[in-house]
Motif scaffolding. Structure first.
Motif, PDB file in Angstrom:
ATOM      1  N   THR A 136      61.239   2.187  26.544  1.00  0.00           N
ATOM      2  CA  THR A 136      60.213   2.565  27.526  1.00  0.00           C
ATOM      3  C   THR A 136      60.835   3.380  28.649  1.00  0.00           C
ATOM      4  OG1 THR A 136      58.889   0.620  26.980  1.00  0.00           O
ATOM      5  CG2 THR A 136      58.451   1.678  29.105  1.00  0.00           C
ATOM      6  N   LEU A 137      61.995   2.946  29.139  1.00  0.00           N
ATOM      7  CA  LEU A 137      62.684   3.707  30.187  1.00  0.00           C
ATOM      8  C   LEU A 137      63.117   5.080  29.675  1.00  0.00           C
ATOM      9  CD1 LEU A 137      64.859   0.937  31.852  1.00  0.00           C
ATOM     10  CD2 LEU A 137      62.906   2.148  32.855  1.00  0.00           C
ATOM     11  N   ARG A 138      63.617   5.136  28.464  1.00  0.00           N
ATOM     12  CA  ARG A 138      64.059   6.413  27.891  1.00  0.00           C
ATOM     13  C   ARG A 138      62.879   7.379  27.771  1.00  0.00           C
ATOM     14  NH1 ARG A 138      68.678   7.976  24.161  1.00  0.00           N
ATOM     15  NH2 ARG A 138      69.526   6.087  25.052  1.00  0.00           N
ATOM     16  N   ILE A 139      61.739   6.882  27.299  1.00  0.00           N
ATOM     17  CA  ILE A 139      60.545   7.721  27.175  1.00  0.00           C
ATOM     18  C   ILE A 139      60.116   8.230  28.548  1.00  0.00           C
ATOM     19  CG2 ILE A 139      58.089   7.702  26.587  1.00  0.00           C
ATOM     20  CD1 ILE A 139      58.871   5.599  24.369  1.00  0.00           C
ATOM     21  N   ALA A 140      60.024   7.326  29.519  1.00  0.00           N
ATOM     22  CA  ALA A 140      59.586   7.710  30.868  1.00  0.00           C
ATOM     23  C   ALA A 140      60.558   8.686  31.523  1.00  0.00           C
ATOM     24  CB  ALA A 140      59.421   6.467  31.733  1.00  0.00           C
ATOM     25  N   GLN A 141      61.850   8.411  31.424  1.00  0.00           N
ATOM     26  CA  GLN A 141      62.851   9.291  32.032  1.00  0.00           C
ATOM     27  C   GLN A 141      62.822  10.677  31.392  1.00  0.00           C
ATOM     28  OE1 GLN A 141      65.460   8.829  34.451  1.00  0.00           O
ATOM     29  NE2 GLN A 141      64.151   7.162  35.104  1.00  0.00           N
ATOM     30  N   THR A 142      62.755  10.731  30.067  1.00  0.00           N
ATOM     31  CA  THR A 142      62.748  12.020  29.384  1.00  0.00           C
ATOM     32  C   THR A 142      61.497  12.809  29.733  1.00  0.00           C
ATOM     33  OG1 THR A 142      64.079  11.142  27.573  1.00  0.00           O
ATOM     34  CG2 THR A 142      62.834  13.155  27.126  1.00  0.00           C
ATOM     35  N   ALA A 143      60.340  12.153  29.704  1.00  0.00           N
ATOM     36  CA  ALA A 143      59.096  12.848  30.028  1.00  0.00           C
ATOM     37  C   ALA A 143      59.106  13.370  31.464  1.00  0.00           C
ATOM     38  CB  ALA A 143      57.905  11.918  29.808  1.00  0.00           C
ATOM     39  N   SER A 144      59.579  12.561  32.392  1.00  0.00           N
ATOM     40  CA  SER A 144      59.579  13.008  33.791  1.00  0.00           C
ATOM     41  C   SER A 144      60.596  14.122  34.020  1.00  0.00           C
ATOM     42  CB  SER A 144      59.818  11.833  34.739  1.00  0.00           C
ATOM     43  OG  SER A 144      61.087  11.269  34.535  1.00  0.00           O
ATOM     44  N   ARG A 145      61.745  14.056  33.366  1.00  0.00           N
ATOM     45  CA  ARG A 145      62.730  15.132  33.498  1.00  0.00           C
ATOM     46  C   ARG A 145      62.189  16.444  32.944  1.00  0.00           C
ATOM     47  NH1 ARG A 145      66.689  11.050  31.710  1.00  0.00           N
ATOM     48  NH2 ARG A 145      67.678  10.307  33.606  1.00  0.00           N
ATOM     49  N   ARG A 146      61.538  16.361  31.789  1.00  0.00           N
ATOM     50  CA  ARG A 146      60.981  17.580  31.199  1.00  0.00           C
ATOM     51  C   ARG A 146      59.903  18.179  32.077  1.00  0.00           C
ATOM     52  NH1 ARG A 146      60.421  15.796  24.870  1.00  0.00           N
ATOM     53  NH2 ARG A 146      62.662  15.690  24.440  1.00  0.00           N
ATOM     54  N   LEU A 147      59.062  17.334  32.637  1.00  0.00           N
ATOM     55  CA  LEU A 147      58.013  17.819  33.535  1.00  0.00           C
ATOM     56  C   LEU A 147      58.626  18.488  34.757  1.00  0.00           C
ATOM     57  CD1 LEU A 147      55.010  18.007  34.138  1.00  0.00           C
ATOM     58  CD2 LEU A 147      55.174  15.751  35.220  1.00  0.00           C
TER      59      LEU A 147
END
Length: 161
Positions: A136-147
């Motif tokens: 869950t943290l990996r998904i959230a971190q990756t999505a926010s970094r990409r955004l």
């Protein structure tokens, strides 16, 4: 491999995706978004493998969708069983032209690139709480970094681990 790099903005399009695979990704992404899932393409898993699509449902359930654009693509891939350790449900996604060539125990989504439908539900295999938290943290971190990278592209700077 560290769990996170300060600047691990992975490319969503890195040249490895065929036009047919991108068509499947678009249609499946639309369906999952309509279902209330946050969808992240090309996410690197803790094993170092890359999931074509990983989703986070409103209930916290994690799905991985393995895109197969043709029979040869499916036959050449023997790594998909490893993805089951990183999700609650595993789906294959393809087009009607490819047909249902996929293992019956796994979920199946068919798409024309615009609309998609779950043809076969995936077997549920609940992740352990520590694995769920990590993913869950990996998904959230990756999505926010990409955004953020889309909003403010900048040169990559090496950050020590």
């Amino acid at each position: 491999m560290p769990m996170f790099c300060a600047l691990d903005v992975e490319p969503m399009l890195d040249g490895r995706q065929s036009p047919a695979a991108l068509k499947v990704r678009r249609g499946v992404g639309r369906l999952l978004r309509e279902m209330g899932h946050g969808v992240v393409p090309e996410l690197i898993l803790p094993s170092g493998r890359r999931a074509d699509l990983i989703t986070l449902g409103a209930d916290g359930e994690i799905w991985i969708v393995e895109i197969k654009s043709c029979l040869a693509d499916f036959r050449a891939d023997s790594k998909w069983p490893q993805y089951k350790a990183y999700c609650d449900r595993l789906f294959f996604a393809s087009t009607p032209e490819v047909g249902d060539i996929f293992p019956q125990g796994e979920g199946l989504i068919m798409t024309d690139g615009f609309e998609a439908e779950i043809i076969r539900p995936a077997t549920v295999s609940r992740l352990a709480a520590p694995a769920r938290r990590t993913l869950t943290l990996r998904i959230a971190q990756t999505a926010s970094r990409r955004l953020h990278e889309m909003e403010d592209p900048s040169p990559r700077i090496a950050v020590p681990n």
